[in-house]
Design an enzyme around this catalytic site. Structure first.
Site, PDB file in Angstrom:
ATOM      1  N   GLU A 153     -11.702  -3.032 -19.862  1.00  0.00           N
ATOM      2  CA  GLU A 153     -11.935  -4.781 -19.552  1.00  0.00           C
ATOM      3  C   GLU A 153     -10.574  -5.636 -19.740  1.00  0.00           C
ATOM      4  O   GLU A 153     -10.378  -6.794 -19.258  1.00  0.00           O
ATOM      5  CB  GLU A 153     -12.910  -5.433 -20.608  1.00  0.00           C
ATOM      6  CG  GLU A 153     -14.292  -5.059 -20.165  1.00  0.00           C
ATOM      7  CD  GLU A 153     -14.912  -3.671 -20.503  1.00  0.00           C
ATOM      8  OE1 GLU A 153     -14.103  -3.093 -21.316  1.00  0.00           O
ATOM      9  OE2 GLU A 153     -15.790  -3.412 -20.326  1.00  0.00           O
TER      10      GLU A 153
ATOM     11  N   ILE B 197      -7.657  -9.081 -11.739  1.00  0.00           N
ATOM     12  CA  ILE B 197      -8.361  -8.435 -12.982  1.00  0.00           C
ATOM     13  C   ILE B 197      -9.914  -8.138 -12.686  1.00  0.00           C
ATOM     14  O   ILE B 197     -10.403  -9.219 -12.305  1.00  0.00           O
ATOM     15  CB  ILE B 197      -8.175  -9.480 -14.167  1.00  0.00           C
ATOM     16  CG1 ILE B 197      -6.687  -9.583 -14.496  1.00  0.00           C
ATOM     17  CG2 ILE B 197      -8.744  -8.902 -15.508  1.00  0.00           C
ATOM     18  CD1 ILE B 197      -6.318 -10.796 -15.357  1.00  0.00           C
TER      19      ILE B 197
ATOM     20  N   ASN C 226       1.232   3.094  -2.598  1.00  0.00           N
ATOM     21  CA  ASN C 226       0.700   3.936  -3.438  1.00  0.00           C
ATOM     22  C   ASN C 226      -0.654   4.405  -2.890  1.00  0.00           C
ATOM     23  O   ASN C 226      -0.932   5.802  -2.993  1.00  0.00           O
ATOM     24  CB  ASN C 226       0.260   3.330  -4.812  1.00  0.00           C
ATOM     25  CG  ASN C 226       1.495   3.568  -5.847  1.00  0.00           C
ATOM     26  OD1 ASN C 226       1.945   4.674  -6.085  1.00  0.00           O
ATOM     27  ND2 ASN C 226       2.012   2.512  -6.080  1.00  0.00           N
TER      28      ASN C 226
ATOM     29  N   HIS D 114       0.485   1.256 -13.050  1.00  0.00           N
ATOM     30  CA  HIS D 114       1.306   0.170 -13.361  1.00  0.00           C
ATOM     31  C   HIS D 114       2.727   0.513 -13.614  1.00  0.00           C
ATOM     32  O   HIS D 114       3.184   1.710 -14.284  1.00  0.00           O
ATOM     33  CB  HIS D 114       0.603  -0.351 -14.831  1.00  0.00           C
ATOM     34  CG  HIS D 114       1.381  -1.687 -15.086  1.00  0.00           C
ATOM     35  ND1 HIS D 114       1.313  -2.671 -14.715  1.00  0.00           N
ATOM     36  CD2 HIS D 114       2.050  -1.756 -16.209  1.00  0.00           C
ATOM     37  CE1 HIS D 114       1.860  -3.738 -15.317  1.00  0.00           C
ATOM     38  NE2 HIS D 114       2.637  -2.897 -15.966  1.00  0.00           N
TER      39      HIS D 114
ATOM     40  N   GLY E 202       0.737  -1.250   0.072  1.00  0.00           N
ATOM     41  CA  GLY E 202       0.106  -0.131   0.103  1.00  0.00           C
ATOM     42  C   GLY E 202       0.771   1.381  -0.016  1.00  0.00           C
ATOM     43  O   GLY E 202       0.348   2.243   0.526  1.00  0.00           O
TER      44      GLY E 202
HETATM   45  C1  GAR Z   1       3.282  -1.092  -7.477  1.00  0.00           C
HETATM   46  O1  GAR Z   1       4.338  -0.910  -8.029  1.00  0.00           O
HETATM   47  C2  GAR Z   1       2.199  -1.013  -8.557  1.00  0.00           C
HETATM   48  O2  GAR Z   1       2.461  -0.164  -9.645  1.00  0.00           O
HETATM   49  C3  GAR Z   1       1.735  -2.432  -8.840  1.00  0.00           C
HETATM   50  O3  GAR Z   1       2.137  -2.984  -7.884  1.00  0.00           O
HETATM   51  C4  GAR Z   1       2.837  -2.394  -6.855  1.00  0.00           C
HETATM   52  C5  GAR Z   1       1.997  -2.158  -5.521  1.00  0.00           C
HETATM   53  O4  GAR Z   1       2.928  -1.333  -4.548  1.00  0.00           O
HETATM   54  N1  GAR Z   1       0.969  -2.804  -9.790  1.00  0.00           N
HETATM   55  C6  GAR Z   1       0.730  -3.389 -10.655  1.00  0.00           C
HETATM   56  O5  GAR Z   1       1.850  -4.204 -10.987  1.00  0.00           O
HETATM   57  C7  GAR Z   1      -0.602  -3.662 -11.300  1.00  0.00           C
HETATM   58  N2  GAR Z   1      -0.379  -4.357 -12.934  1.00  0.00           N
HETATM   59  P1  GAR Z   1       2.241  -0.801  -3.448  1.00  0.00           P
HETATM   60  O6  GAR Z   1       1.310  -1.885  -2.747  1.00  0.00           O
HETATM   61  O7  GAR Z   1       3.397  -0.308  -2.616  1.00  0.00           O
HETATM   62  O8  GAR Z   1       1.629   0.443  -3.932  1.00  0.00           O
END
Ligand code: GAR
Length: 211
Positions: free
Chosen positions: A137, A87, A13, A104, A11
């Site tokens: 989607e 997804i 982000n 992403h 978490g």
């Molecule tokens: C982040 O790097 C995000 O971009 C990636 O998962 C991580 C989550 O980190 N998401 C994906 O790969 C989606 N396809 P966080 O839990 O520390 O935010």
């Protein structure tokens, strides 16, 4: 703008969005965090910030209906996927059409899916980065809102590169939310357009050598 966050893991982000909301000038606030993982640190971060945090078990019948109902019941106007490793099914995407965004760790449409940073290293590209996009989607598809370019340096491994990209994720995700909340983002024929003068121009850079 009332923001709901879907997260599966640490978490960071989510934290960037919570922190941004702590600024009085920021036009959005995280008011709900949902996770498909009971022990996700994201849920703790939310609780520590006094935000409603709830785990929903993905194996249970009607998981996405329940997630959607929580979102609706809390008056969420924008759903942010932040490391939500599932997804979203078409019926969920259409229920919140145009109101779900994702971050992403690559310059989409390159390297969608899992292990995006490793895929970039394996491909030998010199520049990668991160993308905030509207969710449709597909897997990591949908109209692109913002991207940050991050150079791959000669001695990078997956860990060092992921860390460098993450620092930019924490910058562009709140910025994308701000632009949306301020009404500066429109999507026309699958392409995101900004209000006039939303951004000043930027110079390019050369990786691994930059001015
Ligand atoms: C982040 O790097 C995000 O971009 C990636 O998962 C991580 C989550 O980190 N998401 C994906 O790969 C989606 N396809 P966080 O839990 O520390 O935010």
């Amino acid at each position: 703008m009332r923001v709901g966050v879907l997260a599966s893991g640490r978490g960071s982000n989510l934290q960037a969005l919570i922190d941004a909301g702590g600024n009085a000038n920021f036009p959005a606030e995280v008011v709900l965090v949902l996770s498909d993982k009971k022990n996700a640190y994201a849920l703790e971060r939310a609780s520590m910030a006094g935000i409603r945090a709830r785990h929903l078990a993905p194996k249970e019948e009607g998981f996405y209906r329940k997630v959607g109902d929580e979102i609706e019941n809390h008056g969420i106007e924008l759903v942010c996927c932040a490391g939500f490793m599932r997804i979203l099914p078409p019926e969920f995407v259409s229920r919140f059409s145009g109101r779900i965004i994702n971050i992403h760790p690559s310059l989409l449409p390159s390297f969608p899916g899992l292990h995006a940073q490793k895929k970039a290293l394996d491909a030998g590209v010199r520049v990668t980065g991160c993308t905030v996009h509207f969710v449709d989607e597909g897997v990591d598809t949908g109209p692109i809102i913002l991207q940050a370019a991050v150079p791959i340096l000669p001695r990078d491994d997956e860990g060092t590169l992921s860390e460098r990209i993450l620092a930019y994720e924490h910058r562009i995700y709140p910025l994308a939310v701000r632009l949306i909340a301020e009404g500066n983002v429109r999507c026309i024929d699958g392409i995101v357009q900004f209000s006039e003068n939303a951004f000043p121009g930027h110079k390019g850079f050369i990786s691994p050598v930059s001015e």
